[in-house]
Design a protein around this motif. Structure first.
Motif, PDB file in Angstrom:
ATOM      1  N   LEU A  42      11.131  -4.308   1.927  1.00  0.00           N
ATOM      2  CA  LEU A  42      10.167  -4.992   1.404  1.00  0.00           C
ATOM      3  C   LEU A  42       9.409  -5.816   2.528  1.00  0.00           C
ATOM      4  N   MET A  43      10.327  -6.258   3.611  1.00  0.00           N
ATOM      5  CA  MET A  43       9.886  -7.149   4.496  1.00  0.00           C
ATOM      6  C   MET A  43       8.945  -6.267   5.593  1.00  0.00           C
ATOM      7  N   VAL A  44       9.430  -5.321   5.874  1.00  0.00           N
ATOM      8  CA  VAL A  44       8.623  -4.396   6.632  1.00  0.00           C
ATOM      9  C   VAL A  44       7.410  -3.996   5.996  1.00  0.00           C
ATOM     10  N   LEU A  45       7.601  -3.668   4.833  1.00  0.00           N
ATOM     11  CA  LEU A  45       6.034  -3.250   4.189  1.00  0.00           C
ATOM     12  C   LEU A  45       5.066  -4.472   4.142  1.00  0.00           C
ATOM     13  N   ILE A  46       5.372  -5.452   3.638  1.00  0.00           N
ATOM     14  CA  ILE A  46       4.647  -6.474   3.804  1.00  0.00           C
ATOM     15  C   ILE A  46       4.003  -6.996   5.386  1.00  0.00           C
ATOM     16  N   TYR A  47       5.026  -6.700   6.085  1.00  0.00           N
ATOM     17  CA  TYR A  47       4.579  -7.092   7.526  1.00  0.00           C
ATOM     18  C   TYR A  47       3.443  -5.894   7.772  1.00  0.00           C
ATOM     19  N   ALA A  48       3.746  -4.734   7.390  1.00  0.00           N
ATOM     20  CA  ALA A  48       2.698  -3.464   7.610  1.00  0.00           C
ATOM     21  C   ALA A  48       1.210  -4.062   6.968  1.00  0.00           C
ATOM     22  N   GLN A  49       1.331  -4.466   5.857  1.00  0.00           N
ATOM     23  CA  GLN A  49       0.085  -4.845   5.121  1.00  0.00           C
ATOM     24  C   GLN A  49      -0.605  -5.921   5.786  1.00  0.00           C
ATOM     25  N   ASP A  54      -1.019   0.976  10.398  1.00  0.00           N
ATOM     26  CA  ASP A  54      -1.407   1.956   9.582  1.00  0.00           C
ATOM     27  C   ASP A  54      -0.799   3.381   9.854  1.00  0.00           C
ATOM     28  N   SER A  55       0.404   3.431  10.884  1.00  0.00           N
ATOM     29  CA  SER A  55       1.379   4.319  11.198  1.00  0.00           C
ATOM     30  C   SER A  55       2.614   3.992  11.306  1.00  0.00           C
ATOM     31  N   LEU A  56       3.698   5.251  11.111  1.00  0.00           N
ATOM     32  CA  LEU A  56       5.069   4.836  11.293  1.00  0.00           C
ATOM     33  C   LEU A  56       5.227   4.235  12.814  1.00  0.00           C
ATOM     34  N   ARG A  57       4.816   5.070  13.675  1.00  0.00           N
ATOM     35  CA  ARG A  57       5.059   4.791  15.125  1.00  0.00           C
ATOM     36  C   ARG A  57       4.572   3.244  15.432  1.00  0.00           C
ATOM     37  N   GLY A  58       3.376   2.935  15.179  1.00  0.00           N
ATOM     38  CA  GLY A  58       2.830   1.584  15.328  1.00  0.00           C
ATOM     39  C   GLY A  58       3.407   0.478  14.447  1.00  0.00           C
ATOM     40  N   GLN A 300     -10.433  -3.626   1.250  1.00  0.00           N
ATOM     41  CA  GLN A 300     -11.134  -3.923   2.673  1.00  0.00           C
ATOM     42  C   GLN A 300     -10.008  -4.578   3.698  1.00  0.00           C
ATOM     43  N   HIS A 301      -9.111  -5.359   2.867  1.00  0.00           N
ATOM     44  CA  HIS A 301      -8.388  -6.285   3.714  1.00  0.00           C
ATOM     45  C   HIS A 301      -6.678  -5.933   3.398  1.00  0.00           C
ATOM     46  N   LEU A 302      -6.551  -4.870   2.645  1.00  0.00           N
ATOM     47  CA  LEU A 302      -4.970  -4.635   2.477  1.00  0.00           C
ATOM     48  C   LEU A 302      -4.983  -2.905   2.894  1.00  0.00           C
ATOM     49  N   LYS A 303      -4.028  -2.545   3.469  1.00  0.00           N
ATOM     50  CA  LYS A 303      -3.994  -0.955   3.911  1.00  0.00           C
ATOM     51  C   LYS A 303      -3.401  -0.235   2.770  1.00  0.00           C
ATOM     52  N   ILE A 304      -4.563   0.380   2.017  1.00  0.00           N
ATOM     53  CA  ILE A 304      -4.424   1.470   0.939  1.00  0.00           C
ATOM     54  C   ILE A 304      -5.171   2.669   1.102  1.00  0.00           C
ATOM     55  N   ARG A 305      -5.830   2.659   2.307  1.00  0.00           N
ATOM     56  CA  ARG A 305      -6.723   3.769   2.577  1.00  0.00           C
ATOM     57  C   ARG A 305      -5.814   4.642   3.562  1.00  0.00           C
ATOM     58  N   LYS A 306      -4.926   4.263   4.266  1.00  0.00           N
ATOM     59  CA  LYS A 306      -4.104   4.983   5.256  1.00  0.00           C
ATOM     60  C   LYS A 306      -2.718   4.773   4.723  1.00  0.00           C
ATOM     61  N   PHE A 307      -1.951   5.770   4.675  1.00  0.00           N
ATOM     62  CA  PHE A 307      -0.715   5.415   4.053  1.00  0.00           C
ATOM     63  C   PHE A 307       0.786   6.004   5.037  1.00  0.00           C
ATOM     64  N   LEU A 308       1.753   5.248   4.958  1.00  0.00           N
ATOM     65  CA  LEU A 308       2.727   5.483   5.836  1.00  0.00           C
ATOM     66  C   LEU A 308       3.566   6.983   5.202  1.00  0.00           C
ATOM     67  N   GLN A 318       3.790   1.668  -1.237  1.00  0.00           N
ATOM     68  CA  GLN A 318       3.006   1.096  -0.324  1.00  0.00           C
ATOM     69  C   GLN A 318       1.795   0.018  -1.169  1.00  0.00           C
ATOM     70  N   LEU A 319       1.286   0.901  -2.270  1.00  0.00           N
ATOM     71  CA  LEU A 319       0.517  -0.039  -3.211  1.00  0.00           C
ATOM     72  C   LEU A 319       0.971  -0.987  -3.733  1.00  0.00           C
ATOM     73  N   PHE A 320       2.188  -1.023  -4.340  1.00  0.00           N
ATOM     74  CA  PHE A 320       2.930  -2.197  -4.838  1.00  0.00           C
ATOM     75  C   PHE A 320       3.291  -3.057  -3.887  1.00  0.00           C
ATOM     76  N   ALA A 321       3.642  -3.072  -2.580  1.00  0.00           N
ATOM     77  CA  ALA A 321       3.780  -3.811  -1.383  1.00  0.00           C
ATOM     78  C   ALA A 321       2.560  -4.534  -1.056  1.00  0.00           C
ATOM     79  N   ALA A 322       1.204  -3.875  -1.267  1.00  0.00           N
ATOM     80  CA  ALA A 322       0.072  -4.409  -0.652  1.00  0.00           C
ATOM     81  C   ALA A 322      -0.246  -5.356  -1.927  1.00  0.00           C
ATOM     82  N   MET A 323      -0.109  -5.257  -3.171  1.00  0.00           N
ATOM     83  CA  MET A 323      -0.366  -6.198  -4.173  1.00  0.00           C
ATOM     84  C   MET A 323       0.498  -7.484  -4.171  1.00  0.00           C
ATOM     85  N   ILE A 324       1.874  -7.154  -3.604  1.00  0.00           N
ATOM     86  CA  ILE A 324       2.791  -8.292  -3.323  1.00  0.00           C
ATOM     87  C   ILE A 324       2.037  -9.247  -2.428  1.00  0.00           C
ATOM     88  N   ALA A 325       1.816  -8.696  -1.108  1.00  0.00           N
ATOM     89  CA  ALA A 325       1.350  -9.298  -0.104  1.00  0.00           C
ATOM     90  C   ALA A 325      -0.023 -10.167  -0.640  1.00  0.00           C
TER      91      ALA A 325
END
Length: 387
Positions: A42-49, A54-58, A300-308, A318-325
């Motif tokens: 959860l912490m990692v996906l919130i940080y990603a948002q 927008d990539s696993l490596r990044g 526009q402001h959460l990452k739900i166009r490119k997925f991990l 990832q969609l639920f993490a975006a809404m939690i963020a």
């Protein structure tokens, strides 16, 4: 010395660790990943948002570059292969129930009076394209749908569901728990007579647009005391019922309003609310644009166009993490009484995630440390003169 938490640490404070672990245990969320727990995920996906990764490596590089802050988040270093496995196997219910818990916190200070309970219902498509061959198509897009029941008073999505793109909106509407005294506003995609009857039986109200093939019979005309609204004019207010052969499908009293917009277009509204003035009913439907703004902000402001990940489970997580963020940003803005626009606040959070500073003063420069000595130099030093 008192520890000043990082911006990210302050944002996730509403997530109660004990409550979250109870949710994890109920879904057996840590069954497969013994070292990378649900909390780490959860912490990692919130940080990603919030950081825009927008990539696993990044994401791996950005997260591990700030490992000195992981201890206070209760997390550890990240391996992208481990994250990929967790995205594929961790139960979506863990994040879905966590979102419900956070959404309730965002709404807990709101008054529960029937007149103030407005619920906007709509869905937005999540295109996935050719990378996800398993995704279903509804004839327009191939992907998924994000269904939301939104409370505009508290700026809070109260219900969130994710389905395939070909699932009819009315099917999701029928699964919503109805609240007595609430007013549900939705478009013609949620046309289902059985559900409309259930809303009336729950002593709630709905405002919607009828489909073109909905046969209505005029019973009586109602006087319009005030026809002019904010950007619209009410032309007609009548009590109606379904045509005689279909009356048993919708055995409740209805009103039909004809409303003319400023641009001259005319729309028809149907409601079971027989008490409110016609201009108020029309204003309720006009307010439905607020949920459209919510969808625009999220995209526009959460990452739900490119997925991990490209599998169904990873996208849902990832969609639920975006809404939690999203909910955490709203809670922080309200708790710290942030006066700036939420867009600017979100941009500043993204740039200061691991800075240890007061989140209420995130737009101000950090205070000067008094222990630092000022450099002494001669006023004339490094000056040049020309002959």
């Amino acid at each position: 010395m008192r520890l000043t938490p990082s911006i990210l640490g302050k944002l996730v404070e509403p997530l109660n660790r004990r409550r979250f672990q109870t949710i994890v245990d109920s879904h057996d969320g840590d069954a497969y990943d013994k070292s990378f727990h649900s909390w780490d995920h959860l912490m990692v996906l919130i940080y990603a948002q919030l950081s825009g990764a927008d990539s696993l490596r990044g994401l791996e590089a950005g997260w591990n570059a700030n490992c000195q802050h992981h201890y206070h988040l209760g997390s550890d270093r990240l391996s992208r292969s481990t994250l990929s496995d967790a995205n594929r196997r961790r139960p979506v219910g863990v994040f879905a129930e966590t979102f419900e818990h956070i959404a309730n916190q965002l709404d807990r200070h709101m008054r529960r009076e029937g007149a103030a309970m407005l619920r906007l219902i709509d869905s937005t498509p999540i295109p996935l394209g050719k990378a996800c061959g398993w995704a279903k198509s509804n004839g327009r897009i191939r992907g998924m749908k994000l269904h939301v029941v939104y409370d505009p008073k508290s700026d809070c999505p109260r219900v969130l569901d994710i389905t395939d793109a070909n699932v009819n909106d009315a099917e999701i509407g029928r699964t919503i728990t109805l609240e007595t005294g609430a007013t549900y506003v939705f478009d013609k995609g949620y046309c289902h007579y059985g559900w409309w009857t259930a809303i009336a039986a729950a002593q709630a109200f709905f405002v919607t647009r009828p489909k073109s093939n909905m046969g209505l019979e005029v019973l009586s005309r109602r006087p319009i005391k005030s026809a002019q609204g904010d950007g619209f004019t009410v032309l007609e207010d009548v009590e109606v019922s379904l045509a005689s052969k279909s009356h048993r499908k919708l055995p409740i009293p209805l009103r039909r309003l004809t409303v003319q917009r400023q641009n001259g277009d005319t729309i028809t509204l149907v409601t079971n609310d027989l008490q409110r003035p016609a201009v108020v009913i029309a204003a309720l439907y006009k307010g439905r644009w607020q949920i459209e703004l919510l969808f625009r902000w999220i995209k526009q402001h959460l990452k739900i166009r490119k997925f991990l990940g490209t599998n169904d489970n990873a996208i849902r997580l990832q969609l639920f993490a975006a809404m939690i963020a999203y909910a955490l940003l709203r809670i922080a803005a309200r708790a710290c009484r942030i006066a700036m626009p939420i867009l600017r606040f979100t941009d500043l959070v993204a740039r200061c995630l691991f800075e240890r500073r007061n989140i209420a003063a995130i737009d101000k420069p950090p205070p000067v440390n008094p222990s630092q000595r000022k450099l002494r130099s001669s006023p004339g030093q490094m000056s040049f003169s020309y002959a």
